[in-house]
Scaffold this motif. Structure first.
Motif: not given
Ligand SMILES: Cc1cc2nc3c(=O)[nH]c(=O)nc-3n(C[C@H](O)[C@H](O)[C@H](O)COP(=O)(O)OP(=O)(O)OC[C@H]3O[C@@H](n4cnc5c(N)ncnc54)[C@H](O)[C@@H]3O)c2cc1C
Ligand code: FES
Ligand code: FES
Lengths: 299, 166
Positions: B20-48
């Motif tokens: 993975t690259t240094g800047r990849t978030s765990l969320a993007d890694f799970l969704r994009d690299a592992l295809g686990l799209t059950g993890t949803h991204l709403g705000c990307e700033q910790g609020v939702c």
């Protein structure tokens, strides 16, 4: 949004981290719990070339009790501190404030040192450590500096830390017996940053006279706020409800809140007094019920 | 400036070695690299809270963590809760039974927050329940059915625990 591309470093020792900071401090950022920094990276408000993650440095994760101080490692999480008996016994105001910091998922990652290094006047711990006269221990390849809280928080999100320095630990003097603390705040949703928050810690003599008072406020000033004048009106006085009201009036006079989307400055000023009064009354009740120095410190 | 990292992460019980690259978030890694799209991204700033996953059993926001920081840790996503043939676990079953979801956007994060409560807190008070889901925003349900589902999930847990061994 996604962060700009950066080089991530994950040092395993403090010495390694200090080397990296000496080299990249000017265009780098230290990453602790990431609960403030990663939103800034995601919005590209921060665009570092290097990010130095402290997550693998075990030495920064300890809570220790020395003879003259409670020592909290910078990488101790809120979650860890909340469950620490040493923190509850020696720094009851810290314990009382912790449940008000953010939400569970954020407390699991966010660190005490990260909150202090961020220096947000809306955050609970910078204000609490100011009121407690805590000592911040900064380290760099050049050596170690001990910085008093009053000299540490310089302005909104600005601290005395230099580019090549890490905050390594925070030291707090343990409380004597007959001390009680309480923290309360007013906000839209528990766990979000509050409109204003207030914490108080009182130490009483055997005849219920205030021997020491500390008052911390969040959200009412451009830097973490300690209500020194209000504290002075309490010391030497017998415990009495009217006393809390008088201190609250001094707080309303001394705070300098800003207006924003959520509240006017006048509303914040008024709330600040009310929550200080409540915190003082609760802290006094706890101090009266507590002769030994180990105390209940929630709420 | 960029960096790549080889990480070993236990995801839903299976250790995965990935780059993975240094800047990849765990969320993007799970969704994009592992295809686990059950993890949803709403705000990307910790609020939702939509991106909540369990890190070594604790709920965390996967949008506020780098994938590289998950090296050597264990992560549970919503995909890890159901059985091999997709049978719902007791918390999911309770959400389903109580109509505790409408659009479903908040649901993976909400379910994992409740899963952590069920696993970690022996006798939760109302305050514990508020704390557990207080960082997760739901725009649809008004939370009433979610609280009902939590009560059901806790009840299901106590029935399972008290079934005598034969
Ligand atoms: C939705 C939400 C709600 C929140 N609500 C609250 C709240 O109610 N009260 C509250 O207090 N906070 C709140 N926070 C912020 C949270 O407490 C952060 O965890 C905290 O401010 C920063 O700690 P961190 O460990 O995450 O640090 P990071 O985000 O990793 O770092 C923050 C800053 O400090 C620097 N830094 C970190 N550690 C060090 C160190 N050891 N030495 C030198 N520099 C360092 C970083 O470079 C960065 O600039 C909230 C956050 C979110 C996302
Ligand atoms: S997407 Fe992570 S908290 Fe909203
Ligand atoms: S079900 Fe739609 S946001 Fe919760």
């Amino acid at each position: 949004m996604k962060p700009v591309d950066f080089e991530l470093h994950r040092p395993e020792t403090l010495a390694e981290a200090l080397e990296l900071l000496a080299e990249h401090g000017a265009d780098g950022k230290v990453l602790a719990g990431g609960q403030s920094l990663i939103p800034l990276l995601n919005f590209r408000l921060a665009r570092p070339d290097h990010v130095i993650d402290l997550g693998r440095i075990g030495a920064l994760r300890a809570i220790r009790r020395n003879t003259d101080a409670l020592v909290i490692g910078a990488m101790v999480t809120y979650h860890q501190a909340e469950r620490s008996a040493a923190v509850a016994e020696t720094a009851p105001l810290v314990s009382a404030a912790l449940p008000h910091v953010a939400h569970q998922g954020i407390r699991a990652r966010g660190t005490i040192g990260g909150s202090v290094a961020h220096g947000d006047p809306a955050a609970e711990l910078p204000a609490v450590f100011s009121a407690l006269d805590a000592t911040m221990v900064a380290v760099s390849r050049r050596g170690t500096r001990e910085i008093a809280a009053r000299d540490f928080f310089l302005a909104n999100l600005v601290t005395a830390l230099e580019e090549d320095e890490l905050l390594a630990e925070i030291r707090v003097a343990p409380v004597p017996a007959r001390t009680g603390a309480a923290f309360n705040e007013v906000g839209r949703r528990h766990g979000d940053f509050a409109l204003a928050g207030a914490g108080a810690q009182l130490t009483l003599t055997d005849d219920a006279t205030v021997s020491s008072a500390r008052i911390a406020l969040t959200g009412v000033s451009a830097k973490p706020f300690r209500a020194t004048e209000a504290e002075n009106t309490l010391v030497g006085q017998r415990v009495d409800e009217r006393l809390w009201r008088r201190a609250a009036d001094v707080v309303r006079r001394d705070v300098d809140p800003a207006a924003d989307l959520h509240a006017t400055a006048d509303y914040r000023r008024d709330v600040a007094g009310t929550i200080v009064e409540r915190a003082l009354a609760a802290a006094a009740a706890r101090a009266l019920g507590n002769r030994t120095g180990s105390m209940e410190a929630t709420g | 400036m960029s960096s790549t990292h080889v990480i070993d992460v236990d995801v839903n019980g299976e250790v995965r070695r990935c780059e993975t690259t240094g800047r990849t978030s765990l969320a993007d890694f799970l969704r994009d690299a592992l295809g686990l799209t059950g993890t949803h991204l709403g705000c990307e700033q910790g609020v939702c809270g939509a991106c909540t996953v369990l890190l070594d059993g604790q709920p965390v926001r996967s949008c506020l963590m780098l994938a590289a920081q998950a090296d050597g840790r264990s992560v549970t996503t919503v995909e890890g809760l159901s059985g091999v043939d997709g049978e719902l676990n007791p918390v999911q079953e309770a959400f389903c039974g109580s109509h505790a979801l409408q659009c479903g956007f908040c649901t993976p994060g909400m379910v994992l927050a409740v899963q952590a409560l069920v696993e970690n807190v022996p006798e939760p008070t109302d305050h514990d329940i508020d704390e557990a889901i207080g960082g997760n925003i739901c725009r649809c349900t008004g939370y009433v059915q979610i609280r009902e589902a939590i009560a059901k999930a806790l009840e299901a847990r106590s029935t399972i625990e008290t079934v005598p061994a034969r």
